[in-house]
Design an enzyme around this catalytic site. Structure first.
Site, PDB file in Angstrom:
ATOM      1  N   TYR B 126       0.847  -1.187   0.000  1.00  0.00           N
ATOM      2  CA  TYR B 126       0.000   0.000   0.000  1.00  0.00           C
ATOM      3  C   TYR B 126       0.884   1.239   0.000  1.00  0.00           C
ATOM      4  O   TYR B 126       1.782   1.365   0.831  1.00  0.00           O
ATOM      5  CB  TYR B 126      -0.926   0.022   1.219  1.00  0.00           C
ATOM      6  CG  TYR B 126      -1.880   1.188   1.103  1.00  0.00           C
ATOM      7  CD1 TYR B 126      -3.069   1.048   0.396  1.00  0.00           C
ATOM      8  CD2 TYR B 126      -1.556   2.440   1.624  1.00  0.00           C
ATOM      9  CE1 TYR B 126      -3.916   2.118   0.212  1.00  0.00           C
ATOM     10  CE2 TYR B 126      -2.403   3.514   1.438  1.00  0.00           C
ATOM     11  CZ  TYR B 126      -3.582   3.353   0.735  1.00  0.00           C
ATOM     12  OH  TYR B 126      -4.419   4.428   0.550  1.00  0.00           O
ATOM     13  N   ASN B 211      -3.077   6.256   6.283  1.00  0.00           N
ATOM     14  CA  ASN B 211      -3.800   6.997   7.323  1.00  0.00           C
ATOM     15  C   ASN B 211      -4.507   6.019   8.265  1.00  0.00           C
ATOM     16  O   ASN B 211      -4.361   4.801   8.124  1.00  0.00           O
ATOM     17  CB  ASN B 211      -4.792   7.973   6.681  1.00  0.00           C
ATOM     18  CG  ASN B 211      -5.869   7.250   5.858  1.00  0.00           C
ATOM     19  OD1 ASN B 211      -6.140   6.063   6.067  1.00  0.00           O
ATOM     20  ND2 ASN B 211      -6.466   7.959   4.930  1.00  0.00           N
ATOM     21  N   SER B 236       5.671   8.288  13.323  1.00  0.00           N
ATOM     22  CA  SER B 236       7.121   8.168  13.185  1.00  0.00           C
ATOM     23  C   SER B 236       7.839   8.904  14.324  1.00  0.00           C
ATOM     24  O   SER B 236       7.277   9.807  14.939  1.00  0.00           O
ATOM     25  CB  SER B 236       7.538   8.752  11.838  1.00  0.00           C
ATOM     26  OG  SER B 236       8.904   8.500  11.602  1.00  0.00           O
ATOM     27  N   GLN B 258      12.301  14.923  11.270  1.00  0.00           N
ATOM     28  CA  GLN B 258      11.265  14.109  11.881  1.00  0.00           C
ATOM     29  C   GLN B 258       9.964  14.891  11.992  1.00  0.00           C
ATOM     30  O   GLN B 258       8.880  14.373  11.698  1.00  0.00           O
ATOM     31  CB  GLN B 258      11.735  13.655  13.272  1.00  0.00           C
ATOM     32  CG  GLN B 258      10.906  12.544  13.856  1.00  0.00           C
ATOM     33  CD  GLN B 258      10.809  11.357  12.924  1.00  0.00           C
ATOM     34  OE1 GLN B 258      11.811  10.898  12.407  1.00  0.00           O
ATOM     35  NE2 GLN B 258       9.607  10.870  12.664  1.00  0.00           N
ATOM     36  N   HIS B 261       7.423  14.935   9.185  1.00  0.00           N
ATOM     37  CA  HIS B 261       6.568  13.791   8.843  1.00  0.00           C
ATOM     38  C   HIS B 261       5.115  14.014   9.217  1.00  0.00           C
ATOM     39  O   HIS B 261       4.234  13.344   8.690  1.00  0.00           O
ATOM     40  CB  HIS B 261       7.074  12.517   9.532  1.00  0.00           C
ATOM     41  CG  HIS B 261       8.196  11.854   8.801  1.00  0.00           C
ATOM     42  ND1 HIS B 261       8.062  11.357   7.537  1.00  0.00           N
ATOM     43  CD2 HIS B 261       9.484  11.631   9.153  1.00  0.00           C
ATOM     44  CE1 HIS B 261       9.218  10.837   7.141  1.00  0.00           C
ATOM     45  NE2 HIS B 261      10.093  10.996   8.096  1.00  0.00           N
ATOM     46  N   GLU B 325      12.008   4.039  16.898  1.00  0.00           N
ATOM     47  CA  GLU B 325      12.001   3.622  15.488  1.00  0.00           C
ATOM     48  C   GLU B 325      13.367   3.940  14.862  1.00  0.00           C
ATOM     49  O   GLU B 325      14.017   3.078  14.306  1.00  0.00           O
ATOM     50  CB  GLU B 325      10.883   4.373  14.755  1.00  0.00           C
ATOM     51  CG  GLU B 325      10.792   4.023  13.281  1.00  0.00           C
ATOM     52  CD  GLU B 325       9.871   4.978  12.518  1.00  0.00           C
ATOM     53  OE1 GLU B 325       9.500   6.037  13.074  1.00  0.00           O
ATOM     54  OE2 GLU B 325       9.538   4.669  11.358  1.00  0.00           O
ATOM     55  N   HIS B 326      13.777   5.208  14.942  1.00  0.00           N
ATOM     56  CA  HIS B 326      15.094   5.620  14.449  1.00  0.00           C
ATOM     57  C   HIS B 326      15.947   6.033  15.644  1.00  0.00           C
ATOM     58  O   HIS B 326      15.480   6.797  16.489  1.00  0.00           O
ATOM     59  CB  HIS B 326      14.987   6.839  13.526  1.00  0.00           C
ATOM     60  CG  HIS B 326      14.073   6.631  12.362  1.00  0.00           C
ATOM     61  ND1 HIS B 326      12.760   7.066  12.365  1.00  0.00           N
ATOM     62  CD2 HIS B 326      14.274   6.046  11.152  1.00  0.00           C
ATOM     63  CE1 HIS B 326      12.194   6.760  11.189  1.00  0.00           C
ATOM     64  NE2 HIS B 326      13.085   6.148  10.444  1.00  0.00           N
ATOM     65  N   ASP B 359      16.410   6.953   5.212  1.00  0.00           N
ATOM     66  CA  ASP B 359      15.041   7.088   4.700  1.00  0.00           C
ATOM     67  C   ASP B 359      14.997   6.840   3.198  1.00  0.00           C
ATOM     68  O   ASP B 359      13.987   6.393   2.658  1.00  0.00           O
ATOM     69  CB  ASP B 359      14.504   8.495   4.975  1.00  0.00           C
ATOM     70  CG  ASP B 359      14.102   8.682   6.431  1.00  0.00           C
ATOM     71  OD1 ASP B 359      13.932   7.677   7.134  1.00  0.00           O
ATOM     72  OD2 ASP B 359      13.962   9.847   6.860  1.00  0.00           O
ATOM     73  N   GLU B 413       1.601 -38.031  26.994  1.00  0.00           N
ATOM     74  CA  GLU B 413       0.648 -36.971  26.647  1.00  0.00           C
ATOM     75  C   GLU B 413      -0.718 -37.557  26.302  1.00  0.00           C
ATOM     76  O   GLU B 413      -1.623 -36.824  25.893  1.00  0.00           O
ATOM     77  CB  GLU B 413       1.181 -36.121  25.468  1.00  0.00           C
ATOM     78  CG  GLU B 413       2.330 -35.205  25.851  1.00  0.00           C
ATOM     79  CD  GLU B 413       2.646 -34.153  24.781  1.00  0.00           C
ATOM     80  OE1 GLU B 413       2.113 -34.221  23.668  1.00  0.00           O
ATOM     81  OE2 GLU B 413       3.439 -33.254  25.089  1.00  0.00           O
ATOM     82  N   HIS B 418      -0.143 -41.387  18.069  1.00  0.00           N
ATOM     83  CA  HIS B 418       1.172 -40.819  17.753  1.00  0.00           C
ATOM     84  C   HIS B 418       2.268 -41.850  18.029  1.00  0.00           C
ATOM     85  O   HIS B 418       3.211 -42.005  17.260  1.00  0.00           O
ATOM     86  CB  HIS B 418       1.436 -39.569  18.601  1.00  0.00           C
ATOM     87  CG  HIS B 418       0.769 -38.338  18.087  1.00  0.00           C
ATOM     88  ND1 HIS B 418      -0.589 -38.201  18.033  1.00  0.00           N
ATOM     89  CD2 HIS B 418       1.284 -37.172  17.587  1.00  0.00           C
ATOM     90  CE1 HIS B 418      -0.883 -37.002  17.538  1.00  0.00           C
ATOM     91  NE2 HIS B 418       0.228 -36.362  17.253  1.00  0.00           N
TER      92      HIS B 418
END
Lengths: 433, 433
Positions: B126, B211, B236, B258, B261, B325-326, B359, B413, B418
């Site tokens: 997207y 968004n 961000s 920053q 953004h 994040e950064h 970036d 078990e 099994h």
């Protein structure tokens, strides 16, 4: 059991479908959402109250003490202890080999890029209670967590009505290196780990199987709070690919192993041999007669399918479209068929590799993507307990190399300050020359 | 801007908090849920109707034609084309180095376990529309998808009111190797990719920013349908660690990048130098005065924080608790500080490594975990477009090696079938001897 001989491709979509209901039920979601709100508000007291209500267990402390674990250890038979140790060693061996080496590349002159794998600090393992004590799941989750280097490995598992946790579960948790055990189950246990309470630390990622309340709680924690999960869940399933040389008794035993997981388990046989298909049907009936849990297994077998297809190439197309959790390739040339597998959780090669070998002890993980999720999800592996961080270092030369590219792109995206952050460094270098 | 000088540890929790609202709003969730239902029912027609309603765009086909992409290519200036090619080359170089080598281990005599990485067949990217055409994001998602070997790389991005998609976006998509482009945006685009329509194939994993409707749609696709996602989203953020030698002009430029953004972006400075902190405040004001988007940036800077701490060890504790994040480490000994970083999306080492370098063009990925999700999530990397499959092969010797362990555990078990699947193979071997 459904039998389909040489179905046309137009009929495949029905044969590829899973009957299982979607994992999100409105009523389950409503109940679990309420549990989350209550645990968020009342912490330990809320968890204890849910435990009392659902299991009858009354404990003064949710946390299981070292003394309780010591006692449990003495109750586990030597043969089972040895088996657990052997399985843990193989799981450790295979998952240790998955440790990622750091990546380091000079992508352009003066521009170094690196990638390293680091452990997730605190992880939460959910282990169901009930009739089958799934201590094998503890090994599958706890051993890789320890190898990854997770600092805290929390385990939640419900106590019985007597307030005690199954001894084999406590013992396996000790072997696996679990650091904190809490006697709690259901949605309240997941909520406690996702939110954190007075005694339970908030975990960063939640692993493990459970009933629909547990599963809904995991999904809700992810949806509402971004808590990381191992994977979405669904009923267990096996697909067996068999050629004319396959032993129908082996195929039948693998079908019945799967059926034993529960009435919603699914087994599918794909074969190009009508004789093998027919013989497998008879073998299933023969073996079923002498196994316990026959009723439940019969129910699971109802929606199992035995399908004859015209060629191995058609069989591979079908298998890839289904994306099975477990794929047994019981053929002479298993390796060459496996090379054509595009989506599966774990693959079992040749006649001697029963699913149960991987369920317990071969070393591969048994926490695998069901319901076709194998198209995009991996089974639990060492990565599941880690995250990867990237690093970059520009030298003055690197600034000169990248400046024009960065500034051109930033301006074209309308991000002037991004351009300026590079330009200001370029200017500083020009001044210092 | 908030300034905090030597706060006590008891005061940290407020300073570590993110102001951003939770990503799930009830009203957004209700709208998005309705969009999903409508797209599931009416397919392409529903998507086209939403596009008309929200963007005014009327197109006969959602799919962007080769002729449209050819035309777009001719509209992109040579300098930008070169920049896009240069960035794509660095991204390709770093992500190619992340290809995993197959793992192969004999965990026990006769028991081979293997792990291989395979591409996810169909992925959806997207890419938001609006004022800033984020073609850099296409490179960050499309280039690794191509290297991973994804067969279909679908991109959804909204057209403008004239029905056309931004030329730089179409050009970058061609460079990145996107296979199918659809002119659609918002929740309806995510729904179309998650569910599939007449013209849009159902994808196995969805990537990319957007968004709150887009983000809610991604989370809903995961919650309801198990669609895999790159990661949960949030505003961000950047954290800058600076020592007394750091240039305040550089720090200020990174803060302003920053801030650009959006009004909910957050920047945090951690320094052990009161002088650097003070000088940075002045530099921010000076640089802000000459940049466009001053109003919006001022709003973002309101919840930015400049914090003096007593030592680099305290600074590392704070940074790890925030999990940025950064993370820019603008110090003399950046490497040794980076060795103590336990959670971050991407780390920028030394004075010359601006966030904008990463970036766009250093080669690392810019799709990174925000909001503290770096504790458990990795940024997008080659793994994000792959899944790992395990394989095991037991020889007759392997059956003899594992049989006792598997049968003991399975019986403990309560899973008789099994155990039987292993036993039946053991018996077959005994007979053949």
């Amino acid at each position: 059991m459904e039998i389909h001989l040489l179905p046309r491709r137009e009929q495949w979509s029905k044969l590829l479908s899973r009957d299982a209901v979607a994992s999100v039920h409105d009523e389950t979601a409503r109940i679990v959402s309420e549990v989350f709100d209550t645990v968020a508000q009342n912490g330990d007291a809320a968890v204890r109250e849910y435990e009392r209500k659902f299991t009858g267990a009354i404990r003064t402390s949710l946390k299981v003490s070292e003394a309780e674990i010591d006692e449990a250890e003495s109750l586990v038979e030597v043969q089972l202890r040895e088996a657990i140790a052997g399985a843990a060693a193989n799981i450790a061996s295979f998952h240790s080999a998955q440790v990622m080496q750091p990546v380091e590349v000079e992508t352009a002159p003066g521009v170094m890029c690196m990638q390293r794998q680091l452990p997730i600090d605190t992880v939460g393992l959910y282990v169901p209670g009930g009739n089958s004590p799934l201590f094998s799941t503890i090994l599958m989750l706890g051993v890789p967590a320890r190898i990854a280097g997770c600092r805290r490995v929390i385990m939640a598992t419900p106590a019985g009505p007597d307030g005690k946790v199954n001894p084999a579960i406590l013992y396996a948790a000790r072997v696996a290196g679990v650091t904190d055990i809490y006697a709690m189950g259901g949605a309240q246990a997941v909520a406690a780990m996702a939110i954190g309470t007075e005694s339970v630390p908030r975990v960063h990622k939640i692993f493990g199987p459970g009933n629909r309340f547990v599963m809904e709680a995991k999904q809700l924690a992810c949806y509402r709070r971004g808590t990381a999960l191992d994977m979405p869940a669904g009923p267990s399933e096996v697909m067996v690919i068999a050629d004319r040389d396959a032993d129908p008794a082996f195929i039948a035993s693998d079908f019945l192993s799967q059926a034993e997981h529960g009435p919603d388990s699914q087994s599918i046989l794909l074969t190009d041999s009508a004789e093998v298909l027919e013989a497998t049907v008879k073998e299933i009936e023969r073996q079923l007669a002498v196994l316990p849990r026959g009723d439940m297994m019969g129910k699971s077998l109802e929606h199992s399918r035995l399908i004859q297809l015209s060629s191995m190439s058609e069989i591979l197309d079908f298998a890839n479209a289904y994306a099975p959790e477990h794929l047994i390739i019981n053929t002479v040339d298993a390796d060459s068929i496996a090379a054509g597998v595009k989506s599966a959780g774990s693959v079992f090669l040749g006649p001697w590799s029963s699913e149960s070998a991987g369920d317990y002890a071969s070393g591969t993980n048994h926490t695998l993507p069901t319901s076709g999720y194998a198209v995009a999800y991996s089974g639990v592996n060492l990565d599941s307990f880690c995250k990867k961080i990237t690093y970059q270092r520009l030298t003055p030369e690197g600034v000169r190399t990248l400046a024009k590219t960065v500034m051109t792109m930033a301006k074209a995206e309308g991000l002037e300050a991004h351009s300026r952050a590079m330009e200001i460094r370029q200017e500083a270098l020009q001044k210092s020359c």
